[in-house]
Design an enzyme around this catalytic site. Structure first.
Site, mmCIF file in Angstrom:
data_model
loop_
_atom_site.group_PDB
_atom_site.id
_atom_site.type_symbol
_atom_site.label_atom_id
_atom_site.label_comp_id
_atom_site.label_asym_id
_atom_site.label_seq_id
_atom_site.Cartn_x
_atom_site.Cartn_y
_atom_site.Cartn_z
ATOM 1 N NE ARG A 128 -4.829 -1.348 10.026
ATOM 2 C CZ ARG A 128 -3.822 -0.902 9.379
ATOM 3 N NH1 ARG A 128 -3.826 0.327 9.173
ATOM 4 N NH2 ARG A 128 -2.644 -1.520 9.325
ATOM 5 C CE LYS A 161 -2.418 -0.894 3.737
ATOM 6 N NZ LYS A 161 -1.975 -2.114 4.283
ATOM 7 N NE ARG A 171 1.696 -4.894 11.365
ATOM 8 C CZ ARG A 171 2.732 -4.751 10.702
ATOM 9 N NH1 ARG A 171 3.998 -5.141 10.924
ATOM 10 N NH2 ARG A 171 2.919 -3.905 9.391
ATOM 11 N NE ARG A 226 7.114 -2.759 6.770
ATOM 12 C CZ ARG A 226 5.946 -2.445 6.637
ATOM 13 N NH1 ARG A 226 5.256 -2.189 5.576
ATOM 14 N NH2 ARG A 226 5.176 -2.744 7.604
ATOM 15 N NE ARG A 251 5.754 -0.315 10.200
ATOM 16 C CZ ARG A 251 4.608 -0.303 9.563
ATOM 17 N NH1 ARG A 251 4.699 0.292 8.422
ATOM 18 N NH2 ARG A 251 3.514 -1.084 10.268
#
Ligand code: AMP
Length: 187
Positions: free
Chosen positions: A89, A14, A145, A128, A134
């Site tokens: 969401r 996204k 998640r 990532r 992160r």
């Protein structure tokens, strides 16, 4: 106005695709994840509250998120359109968004759903983690998640499908290939 929801599970691309869409179509980006990370960094009241929830990979409450979007929309001014990234969401967030946009005499044009298989999501997010560091890109949090996505978020696509606004894209392939498909939908 062209108002897009860029939709998909964590790691579906996204953020990457948002940047390309913004550049090509001149839209304004609203990423609730980015806003929350900024609040956490600045140790605001909201940031302190959101920090643990985010590190567990759970969703911040609808009340807080809807309030955040309401404020953001108020600040917008005259724009060509908005790309919503990471919001809505949940179904209540989607309903609230539709009602808020009505106040501005506009609406969601389309929800673009990026579909990516779960094992691929895991690989991308762990990768990532190495690149960006992160704090919520670790294996346990990622699992939560993805679970939150399935339990609460997937219903948002159904909600917009009922309104005839769902477009689905196979989100595996090169960044350019996927962007070409998105551009065709938006053009
Ligand atoms: P993201 O960068 O979109 O993956 O968001 C990172 C984290 O911020 C999520 O795992 C949630 O904890 C929180 N978050 C972001 N957007 C929302 C939202 N619309 N509703 C609830 N929580 C959110």
């Amino acid at each position: 106005m062209l108002n897009i929801i860029l939709f998909g599970p964590p790691g579906s691309g996204k953020g990457t695709q948002s940047d390309l869409i913004i550049e090509k179509f001149g839209l304004t980006h609203i990423s609730t994840g980015n806003i929350l990370r900024e609040e956490v960094k600045n140790e605001t009241e909201l940031g302190l509250l959101a920090k643990d929830i985010m590190s567990r990979g759970e969703l911040v409450s609808d009340e807080i998120m809807i309030g955040m979007i309401k404020n953001k929309l108020q600040e917008l001014g005259d724009v060509k359109g908005v790309i919503f990234d990471g919001f809505p969401r949940t179904k209540p967030q989607a309903e609230a968004l539709d009602n808020l946009l009505k106040e501005y005499n506009t609406e969601i044009s389309v929800l673009i759903s990026l579909e990516v298989p779960e094992d691929e999501l895991m690989i991308r997010l762990l990768n990532r983690a190495k690149l960006e560091g992160r704090s919520d890109d670790n294996e346990d949090t990622i699992k939560n998640r993805i679970q939150e996505y399935k339990n609460k978020t997937a219903a948002v696509a159904d909600y917009y499908e009922e309104k005839g606004k769902l477009k689905t894209i196979h989100g595996v392939g090169s960044i350019d290939e996927i962007f070409t498909q998105i551009s065709e939908i938006l053009s």
